[in-house]
Design an enzyme around this catalytic site. Structure first.
Site, PDB file in Angstrom:
ATOM      1  N   THR A  99     -16.659   2.609 -13.636  1.00 17.94           N
ATOM      2  CA  THR A  99     -16.040   1.364 -14.090  1.00 17.94           C
ATOM      3  C   THR A  99     -15.083   0.795 -13.042  1.00 17.94           C
ATOM      4  O   THR A  99     -15.035  -0.420 -12.808  1.00 17.94           O
ATOM      5  CB  THR A  99     -15.288   1.592 -15.415  1.00 17.94           C
ATOM      6  OG1 THR A  99     -16.227   1.973 -16.424  1.00 17.94           O
ATOM      7  CG2 THR A  99     -14.558   0.329 -15.856  1.00 17.94           C
ATOM      8  N   SER A 138     -22.651  -4.614 -18.126  1.00 14.72           N
ATOM      9  CA  SER A 138     -21.722  -3.497 -18.338  1.00 14.72           C
ATOM     10  C   SER A 138     -21.799  -2.620 -17.096  1.00 14.72           C
ATOM     11  O   SER A 138     -22.816  -2.603 -16.391  1.00 14.72           O
ATOM     12  CB  SER A 138     -22.122  -2.688 -19.573  1.00 14.72           C
ATOM     13  OG  SER A 138     -21.477  -1.426 -19.592  1.00 14.72           O
ATOM     14  N   THR A 139     -20.731  -1.895 -16.826  1.00 13.43           N
ATOM     15  CA  THR A 139     -20.806  -0.910 -15.739  1.00 13.43           C
ATOM     16  C   THR A 139     -22.000   0.016 -15.944  1.00 13.43           C
ATOM     17  O   THR A 139     -22.655   0.430 -14.986  1.00 13.43           O
ATOM     18  CB  THR A 139     -19.515  -0.065 -15.693  1.00 13.43           C
ATOM     19  OG1 THR A 139     -18.413  -0.918 -15.385  1.00 13.43           O
ATOM     20  CG2 THR A 139     -19.606   1.040 -14.647  1.00 13.43           C
ATOM     21  N   ASN A 140     -22.308   0.287 -17.210  1.00 16.38           N
ATOM     22  CA  ASN A 140     -23.307   1.305 -17.529  1.00 16.38           C
ATOM     23  C   ASN A 140     -24.736   0.873 -17.271  1.00 16.38           C
ATOM     24  O   ASN A 140     -25.646   1.721 -17.282  1.00 16.38           O
ATOM     25  CB  ASN A 140     -23.145   1.746 -18.983  1.00 16.38           C
ATOM     26  CG  ASN A 140     -21.758   2.255 -19.264  1.00 16.38           C
ATOM     27  OD1 ASN A 140     -21.002   2.550 -18.349  1.00 16.38           O
ATOM     28  ND2 ASN A 140     -21.409   2.354 -20.543  1.00 16.38           N
ATOM     29  N   THR A 185     -43.119  38.374  13.142  1.00 20.68           N
ATOM     30  CA  THR A 185     -42.843  38.423  11.717  1.00 20.68           C
ATOM     31  C   THR A 185     -41.679  39.370  11.498  1.00 20.68           C
ATOM     32  O   THR A 185     -41.628  40.459  12.071  1.00 20.68           O
ATOM     33  CB  THR A 185     -44.067  38.911  10.916  1.00 20.68           C
ATOM     34  OG1 THR A 185     -44.455  40.208  11.377  1.00 20.68           O
ATOM     35  CG2 THR A 185     -45.248  37.957  11.088  1.00 20.68           C
ATOM     36  N   SER A 316     -18.967  25.659  26.447  1.00  9.52           N
ATOM     37  CA  SER A 316     -17.826  26.563  26.330  1.00  9.52           C
ATOM     38  C   SER A 316     -16.657  26.065  27.159  1.00  9.52           C
ATOM     39  O   SER A 316     -16.844  25.477  28.224  1.00  9.52           O
ATOM     40  CB  SER A 316     -18.217  27.974  26.791  1.00  9.52           C
ATOM     41  OG  SER A 316     -17.099  28.829  26.817  1.00  9.52           O
ATOM     42  N   LYS A 322     -22.351  27.699  30.352  1.00 12.97           N
ATOM     43  CA  LYS A 322     -22.950  27.944  29.033  1.00 12.97           C
ATOM     44  C   LYS A 322     -23.317  26.619  28.373  1.00 12.97           C
ATOM     45  O   LYS A 322     -22.521  25.685  28.333  1.00 12.97           O
ATOM     46  CB  LYS A 322     -21.971  28.713  28.148  1.00 12.97           C
ATOM     47  CG  LYS A 322     -22.548  29.181  26.813  1.00 12.97           C
ATOM     48  CD  LYS A 322     -21.547  30.095  26.112  1.00 12.97           C
ATOM     49  CE  LYS A 322     -22.135  30.705  24.854  1.00 12.97           C
ATOM     50  NZ  LYS A 322     -22.233  29.727  23.772  1.00 12.97           N
TER      51      LYS A 322
END
Length: 465
Positions: A99, A138-140, A185, A316, A322
């Protein structure tokens, strides 16, 4: 500072005259002072679009004075185009089922419309936030309809991004089709495969995500505009309902449809759970792919080092040289955020009571954030990682030759137990499977060459036969 006096059911208060929002927004800013994220602007703009459509409809039906309607339409367009983005500062986390957000939009549009008509802000006899801007609404019914429209627009962008990522992965599938590498795996040496096959598997996963997300739009197209407060349609007419739907279709270019049971749309939020669930599925795949690439890129000398990710930035502040896999790391973090948003959406959707869900602001924030984050991260993943990714062929071959996976191809010829003994002996002595087979004259050399050929080990058949 210049003030104007406004009043509501709770009393009067001074409002900074430079702002277009009014007393309802002022109270909400105080009540939900969380110093947190503001309401998503995609939602704001779709609410403004609905205000424009309502003004057009009510003008046509002669419920609204044409001059007032035109001013509301013009003001709504300015909100849609972002002219007043700074006026929408309410926390995304608010009570009242949205609302406060709806009133924020109503007040900004009303005060801007008043200006356009030559009045001064706060002169609601000229244009009223509720009597005129919120007429027949309505907001709804406004809030969930706006959320659905905003979600559809973002879903289309995300679907396009996923399609581009799928295409980029397919290009890598073809590019790496002749590079044979070690499959794994449970992080242990498994069977040979091509690098292209791994990217082909990634492509299939993203293809499923793209299709699922693209199709969910169909369930988001139904809106409950005209249902007003609980879906019964009080204070709206049938002509308004049908005309609103047509105008929304024209303004958005989307296949928006009137719900045949607005009360359902008003109180039930399961469609947002469904949509979020598909975003979660997509995030799971993105998380898996990004983590695979991080693992295969590990090194440069102490890890697997088969995948060469583009170098994006120094990694780094203490270790010279790195470089970290920052793009896959970003994708992984976005994926985790989307997965956590899904949990919030699920819980919030389940907490609706009777004719309304009071927690739609949380649902809206989480869903729209997930869609935006995924679309951007998928695009960056493609542009800054997948497109320029390379394979280290020498490293792939080295890892494959140092493994004992070729023992698997011996099973049809020697049986599992004997193949296991050969593999165990090779591991203990540091010799290759081929060397053990030749030394012990277990098979003829030409048969060994055929069985152990890498190209024999990456397709559906029995090696050597």
């Amino acid at each position: 500072m210049d003030y104007r006096l406004e009043q509501d059911v709770l009393g009067e208060r001074n409002i900074d005259n430079s702002t277009y929002s009014g007393i309802n927004t002022a109270r909400a800013l105080e009540n939900f002072d969380l110093n947190s994220k503001s309401v998503n602007l995609n939602l704001i703009r779709e609410i403004a679009l609905i205000k424009k459509a309502a003004a057009l409809t009510n003008k046509t039906l002669k419920f609204l004075d044409p001059e007032k309607a035109d001013a509301i339409i013009k003001a709504s367009e300015e909100v849609i185009y972002g002219k007043f983005d700074y006026e929408f500062k309410l926390s995304a986390f608010q009570g009242g089922a949205g609302t406060s957000t709806n009133m924020n939009v109503n007040e900004v549009i009303a005060n801007r419309a008043i200006e356009l008509l030559g009045g001064v802000k706060g002169d609601y006899n000229l244009v009223h936030p509720l009597n005129h801007v919120n007429m027949s609404q309505s907001t709804n019914d406004v809030y969930p309809s706006a959320l659905r429209i905003a979600a559809i627009r973002l879903i289309r962008k995300l679907s396009d991004s996923l399609s581009s990522l799928q295409e980029a992965l397919q290009i890598k599938e073809n590019e790496f089709s002749d590079i044979i590498k070690l499959g794994r795996t449970q992080l242990m040496d498994a069977l040979p495969m091509t690098a292209g096959q791994s990217f082909g598997a990634y492509s299939k996963a993203i293809e499923r995500d793209r299709w699922r997300i693209y199709k969910v739009e169909e369930r988001l197209r139904q809106i409950n505009l005209g249902g007003t407060a609980i879906g019964t349609g009080l204070n709206a007419t049938n002509k308004y309902v049908f005309m609103m739907t047509d105008i929304i279709q024209n303004l958005t270019g989307l296949g928006i449809a009137r719900s045949d049971y607005p009360m359902d749309i008003t109180q039930n939020c399961d469609i947002f759970v469904e949509t979020s669930g598909l975003l979660k599925s997509c995030s799971v795949n993105l998380l898996k792919i990004s983590n695979d690439l991080r693992l295969l890129n590990s090194g440069p000398r102490g890890g697997i080092g088969e995948v060469l990710l583009p170098k994006m930035q120094a990694g780094s502040t203490i270790m010279p040289g790195k470089v970290n896999p920052v793009i896959p790391e970003m994708v992984a973090q976005v994926s985790l955020r989307v997965i956590s948003n899904d949990s919030a959406i699920t819980m919030a959707s389940s907490m609706g009571q009777l004719e309304l869900n009071a927690f739609t602001p949380l649902i809206a924030e989480c869903l729209l954030e997930s869609l935006e984050l995924l679309e951007r991260s998928v695009t960056l993943f493609k542009d800054k990682c997948i497109n320029d990714l390379k394979m280290d062929e020498d490293r792939c071959l080295e890892n494959l030759e140092n493994s004992l996976v070729s023992a698997t191809s011996l099973v049809p010829h020697l049986g599992y137990d004997k193949a296991s003994l050969i593999s165990k002996k090779a591991l203990a002595t540091g010799k290759t499977i081929r060397e053990i087979l030749l030394e012990e004259q277990i098979l003829p050399e030409d048969i060994i060459d055929k069985i152990l050929s890498p190209t024999e080990l990456i397709r559906t058949h029995i090696p050597g036969k």
